[in-house]
Design a protein around this motif. Structure first.
Motif, PDB file in Angstrom:
ATOM      1  N   SER A 118       0.836  -1.206   0.000  1.00 23.33           N
ATOM      2  CA  SER A 118       0.000   0.000   0.000  1.00 23.33           C
ATOM      3  C   SER A 118       0.869   1.253   0.000  1.00 23.33           C
ATOM      4  N   THR A 119       1.857   1.258   0.906  1.00 22.41           N
ATOM      5  CA  THR A 119       2.759   2.409   0.951  1.00 22.41           C
ATOM      6  C   THR A 119       3.420   2.616  -0.396  1.00 22.41           C
ATOM      7  N   ALA A 120       3.822   1.517  -1.010  1.00 27.16           N
ATOM      8  CA  ALA A 120       4.543   1.610  -2.274  1.00 27.16           C
ATOM      9  C   ALA A 120       3.668   2.245  -3.341  1.00 27.16           C
ATOM     10  N   TYR A 121       2.390   1.836  -3.405  1.00 30.72           N
ATOM     11  CA  TYR A 121       1.607   2.407  -4.508  1.00 30.72           C
ATOM     12  C   TYR A 121       1.194   3.845  -4.242  1.00 30.72           C
ATOM     13  N   PHE A 122       1.015   4.181  -2.945  1.00 33.84           N
ATOM     14  CA  PHE A 122       0.795   5.603  -2.642  1.00 33.84           C
ATOM     15  C   PHE A 122       2.022   6.417  -3.028  1.00 33.84           C
ATOM     16  N   TYR A 123       3.184   5.911  -2.645  1.00 33.34           N
ATOM     17  CA  TYR A 123       4.432   6.621  -2.951  1.00 33.34           C
ATOM     18  C   TYR A 123       4.592   6.785  -4.461  1.00 33.34           C
ATOM     19  N   ALA A 124       4.309   5.699  -5.182  1.00 37.16           N
ATOM     20  CA  ALA A 124       4.469   5.747  -6.643  1.00 37.16           C
ATOM     21  C   ALA A 124       3.552   6.798  -7.243  1.00 37.16           C
ATOM     22  N   GLY A 125       2.273   6.787  -6.805  1.00 37.55           N
ATOM     23  CA  GLY A 125       1.314   7.733  -7.363  1.00 37.55           C
ATOM     24  C   GLY A 125       1.674   9.165  -7.026  1.00 37.55           C
ATOM     25  N   LEU A 126       2.080   9.414  -5.759  1.00 33.49           N
ATOM     26  CA  LEU A 126       2.353  10.789  -5.335  1.00 33.49           C
ATOM     27  C   LEU A 126       3.609  11.344  -6.003  1.00 33.49           C
ATOM     28  N   THR A 127       4.647  10.500  -6.136  1.00 31.50           N
ATOM     29  CA  THR A 127       5.865  11.012  -6.777  1.00 31.50           C
ATOM     30  C   THR A 127       5.644  11.215  -8.265  1.00 31.50           C
ATOM     31  N   TYR A 182      -9.773   9.531  -6.864  1.00 31.20           N
ATOM     32  CA  TYR A 182     -10.859   9.116  -5.975  1.00 31.20           C
ATOM     33  C   TYR A 182     -12.214   9.536  -6.505  1.00 31.20           C
ATOM     34  N   ILE A 183     -12.243  10.596  -7.325  1.00 28.59           N
ATOM     35  CA  ILE A 183     -13.547  11.051  -7.831  1.00 28.59           C
ATOM     36  C   ILE A 183     -13.684  10.734  -9.317  1.00 28.59           C
ATOM     37  N   GLN A 184     -12.994   9.711  -9.741  1.00 25.71           N
ATOM     38  CA  GLN A 184     -13.147   9.300 -11.125  1.00 25.71           C
ATOM     39  C   GLN A 184     -13.687   7.884 -11.180  1.00 25.71           C
ATOM     40  N   PRO A 185     -14.505   7.549 -12.113  1.00 21.36           N
ATOM     41  CA  PRO A 185     -15.030   8.405 -13.177  1.00 21.36           C
ATOM     42  C   PRO A 185     -16.079   9.411 -12.681  1.00 21.36           C
ATOM     43  N   LEU A 212     -18.544   7.564  -6.843  1.00 23.65           N
ATOM     44  CA  LEU A 212     -17.757   6.391  -6.486  1.00 23.65           C
ATOM     45  C   LEU A 212     -16.727   6.683  -5.399  1.00 23.65           C
ATOM     46  N   LEU A 213     -16.753   7.885  -4.845  1.00 21.35           N
ATOM     47  CA  LEU A 213     -15.759   8.255  -3.841  1.00 21.35           C
ATOM     48  C   LEU A 213     -15.655   7.249  -2.692  1.00 21.35           C
ATOM     49  N   PRO A 214     -16.792   6.873  -2.071  1.00 20.09           N
ATOM     50  CA  PRO A 214     -16.661   5.914  -0.959  1.00 20.09           C
ATOM     51  C   PRO A 214     -16.035   4.595  -1.383  1.00 20.09           C
ATOM     52  N   ILE A 215     -16.433   4.135  -2.575  1.00 22.31           N
ATOM     53  CA  ILE A 215     -15.894   2.847  -3.029  1.00 22.31           C
ATOM     54  C   ILE A 215     -14.404   2.961  -3.303  1.00 22.31           C
ATOM     55  N   ASN A 216     -14.008   4.105  -3.869  1.00 18.12           N
ATOM     56  CA  ASN A 216     -12.589   4.288  -4.158  1.00 18.12           C
ATOM     57  C   ASN A 216     -11.767   4.353  -2.884  1.00 18.12           C
ATOM     58  N   ILE A 217     -12.346   4.986  -1.847  1.00 18.30           N
ATOM     59  CA  ILE A 217     -11.619   5.029  -0.575  1.00 18.30           C
ATOM     60  C   ILE A 217     -11.576   3.641   0.037  1.00 18.30           C
ATOM     61  N   LEU A 218     -12.700   2.943  -0.074  1.00 16.77           N
ATOM     62  CA  LEU A 218     -12.766   1.587   0.468  1.00 16.77           C
ATOM     63  C   LEU A 218     -11.703   0.698  -0.162  1.00 16.77           C
ATOM     64  N   GLU A 219     -11.439   0.945  -1.443  1.00 17.42           N
ATOM     65  CA  GLU A 219     -10.459   0.117  -2.156  1.00 17.42           C
ATOM     66  C   GLU A 219      -9.103   0.139  -1.474  1.00 17.42           C
ATOM     67  N   ASP A 220      -8.720   1.305  -0.944  1.00 12.39           N
ATOM     68  CA  ASP A 220      -7.418   1.400  -0.307  1.00 12.39           C
ATOM     69  C   ASP A 220      -7.327   0.521   0.928  1.00 12.39           C
ATOM     70  N   PHE A 221      -8.471   0.181   1.507  1.00 14.52           N
ATOM     71  CA  PHE A 221      -8.450  -0.720   2.656  1.00 14.52           C
ATOM     72  C   PHE A 221      -8.592  -2.172   2.237  1.00 14.52           C
ATOM     73  N   THR A 222      -9.396  -2.404   1.197  1.00 11.58           N
ATOM     74  CA  THR A 222      -9.598  -3.802   0.795  1.00 11.58           C
ATOM     75  C   THR A 222      -8.365  -4.382   0.119  1.00 11.58           C
ATOM     76  N   LYS A 223      -7.600  -3.523  -0.535  1.00  9.12           N
ATOM     77  CA  LYS A 223      -6.422  -4.049  -1.228  1.00  9.12           C
ATOM     78  C   LYS A 223      -5.444  -4.741  -0.272  1.00  9.12           C
ATOM     79  N   PRO A 224      -4.953  -4.049   0.771  1.00  4.40           N
ATOM     80  CA  PRO A 224      -4.043  -4.747   1.686  1.00  4.40           C
ATOM     81  C   PRO A 224      -4.726  -5.880   2.420  1.00  4.40           C
ATOM     82  N   LEU A 225      -6.012  -5.695   2.721  1.00  5.80           N
ATOM     83  CA  LEU A 225      -6.731  -6.753   3.435  1.00  5.80           C
ATOM     84  C   LEU A 225      -6.761  -8.023   2.609  1.00  5.80           C
ATOM     85  N   SER A 226      -7.164  -7.904   1.341  1.00  5.14           N
ATOM     86  CA  SER A 226      -7.273  -9.102   0.512  1.00  5.14           C
ATOM     87  C   SER A 226      -5.890  -9.693   0.246  1.00  5.14           C
TER      88      SER A 226
END
Lengths: 217, 244
Positions: free
Chosen positions: B142-151, B161-164, B168-182
């Motif tokens: 998770s840290t790595a992909y945040f770092y990659a996106g921000l740099t 988060y607001i695309q498309p 979908l904002l809540p779902i997009n935020i939820l994704e950041d939690f489900t990714k490491p969880l899964s």
């Protein structure tokens, strides 16, 4: 194994003595064990017989297990988060840096350099292929020239020999003609001679005939 | 009855699976799982040692170990390239270490005879058998992909988060939690279940029958490593290129 499964599902534990069932039929005395994991049915009254048999079976099987195991049951901590997590993360990062230093970077650089060298060599080989083509053309030209020379020489020789042959044929023909002429001349001479000889004979013969036919009067 | 009890006790002793039992160490007031750390050190030692040995003196025409390590590096580069794209270069160490560490951990759990070494409590197994390890790896991803996106894209990274649509904002935020969880639970569950199946089968039928399951375990272990590395690379690539 059974202990662990038991231990990890403590919420559904009921004791067999709580269910209104006949006592399980085995000889062993009631051990401290029979804590049973029972599925919670909606209407237990309807399922008394089933639960009875299940509890009997489970109780029997558990009674055969060594009693000492019961004391060793311990809460299984599957989701036990502690300082291991940050330590593992740090270990991973250290491993990443170390592997990069001794594996990815050096070997990757080495492989890229080798690729570049091979590509360079390949392109240089392509250059020499042009040279090879030129050489091939040269060789073809040389061959062509040689062939032309040879065919010219051949033609020349052919002509020469032909001339020679013609000359010889002409000579032979002349010779033959001369001989023919001579032979013809000889023949003519003989013919005239013979004719002369015949004339003389004819004269003599005619004289004879005249003498015979016309008697001397 | 007594004989039966004894044999059963013997079976329990032989097959005793100790799930969720840990060999606790105290380090500066914090509790850690000693068995996980020990096996992870062994795995790290195997990785570093074999890599150092094979890459020590690279030859133009590779042989043996070097050949194998070149093949592995090509494989890792291929995974990174297909998932991240042309700018995969800086991410090769991360993806590669993710793959190699998980792979060697999983296989060490299946192939190395850890059980020979007795611990006072708990038992040695694959490091990925512990939820701490897998969550650590997933959080690093998770840290790595945040770092990659921000740099790569700066603050406009959060525009994803607001695309498309902003709906979908809540779902997009939820994704950041489900990714490491899964990620973490997939790896943890697979490896733990695999080892449990093998141990239980061995305790039931101590010969021949568990062998196919063991091979299946090796196969799933490799697949899990590949899945983890590929997904990590895919997340990084996704956050670098953004939604369009």
């Amino acid at each position: 194994m059974a202990n662990v499964i038991m231990a990890s599902s403590p919420k559904t534990l009921i004791t067999s003595s709580a269910s209104p069932t006949p006592k399980p039929k085995f000889n062993a005395p009631q051990l401290s064990l029979p804590k049973l994991a029972m599925p919670q049915f909606a209407k237990p009254q309807q399922l008394v017989s089933i639960s009875t048999s299940i509890s009997a079976i489970v109780a029997a099987s558990l009674s055969m297990a060594p009693p000492s195991l019961a004391a060793e049951i311990e809460k299984a901590a599957l989701f036990d988060f502690d300082a291991t997590l940050p330590i593992m993360a740090a270990e991973f990062l250290i491993l990443m840096v170390a592997l990069d230093k001794i594996y990815y970077s050096p070997l990757g650089k080495f492989m890229d350099e080798r690729d570049a060298a091979i590509k360079e060599k390949l392109s240089s080989v392509k250059d020499t292929s042009a040279e090879v083509k030129q050489l091939e053309e040269q060789a073809a030209a040389v061959m062509k020239a040689a062939r032309a020379e040879i065919s010219a020489a051949l033609n020349k020789m052919k002509k020469e020999t032909q001339l020679e042959v013609e000359q010889k044929i002409a000579e032979g023909r002349k010779k033959v003609e001369a001989e023919l002429q001579e032979a013809l001349a000889n023949l003519e001479k003989q013919k005239e001679e013979t004719i002369v000889a015949l004339d003389a004979q004819i004269d003599a013969l005619s004289n004879e005939i005249v003498k015979k036919v016309l008697p001397v009067s | 009855m007594n004989v039966l009890t004894n044999t059963l006790k013997g079976l329990y002793d032989v097959s005793g699976v100790e799930v969720g039992q840990h060999f606790y160490w105290k380090i500066g007031g914090f509790q850690v799982h000693g068995q996980v750390l020990i096996t992870s050190w062994v795995v790290i030692a195997i990785l570093l040692g074999s890599a150092a040995l094979a890459v020590r003196n690279p030859q133009t025409i590779p042989t043996g170990g070097q050949n194998f390590f070149e093949y592995v590096l090509e494989y890792i580069r291929d995974i990174s390239k297909t998932q991240i794209g042309e700018e995969y270069g800086p991410w090769v160490p991360f993806i590669g270490t993710m793959f190699l560490f998980i792979f060697v951990s999983n296989w060490s759990g299946a192939l190395l005879p850890w059980k020979i070494i007795q611990l006072p409590h708990g038992e040695l197994a694959a490091p990925t058998n512990d939820i701490n390890t897998t969550v650590a790896l997933a959080l690093l991803t998770s840290t790595a992909y945040f770092y990659a996106g921000l740099t790569k894209r700066g603050l406009s990274y959060f525009g994803k988060y607001i695309q498309p649509t902003p709906i979908l904002l809540p779902i997009n935020i939820l994704e950041d939690f489900t990714k490491p969880l899964s990620l973490s639970f997939r790896l943890f569950g697979n490896i733990l279940a695999d080892e449990l199946v093998v141990v239980v089968l061995v305790s039931l039928v101590p010969s021949v029958i568990p062998i196919p399951v063991m091979f299946l375990g090796l196969f799933t272990s490799g697949i899990q490593a590949l899945i983890f590395a590929t997904l990590a690379a895919a997340y990084i690539g996704e956050s670098m290129e953004g939604h369009h």
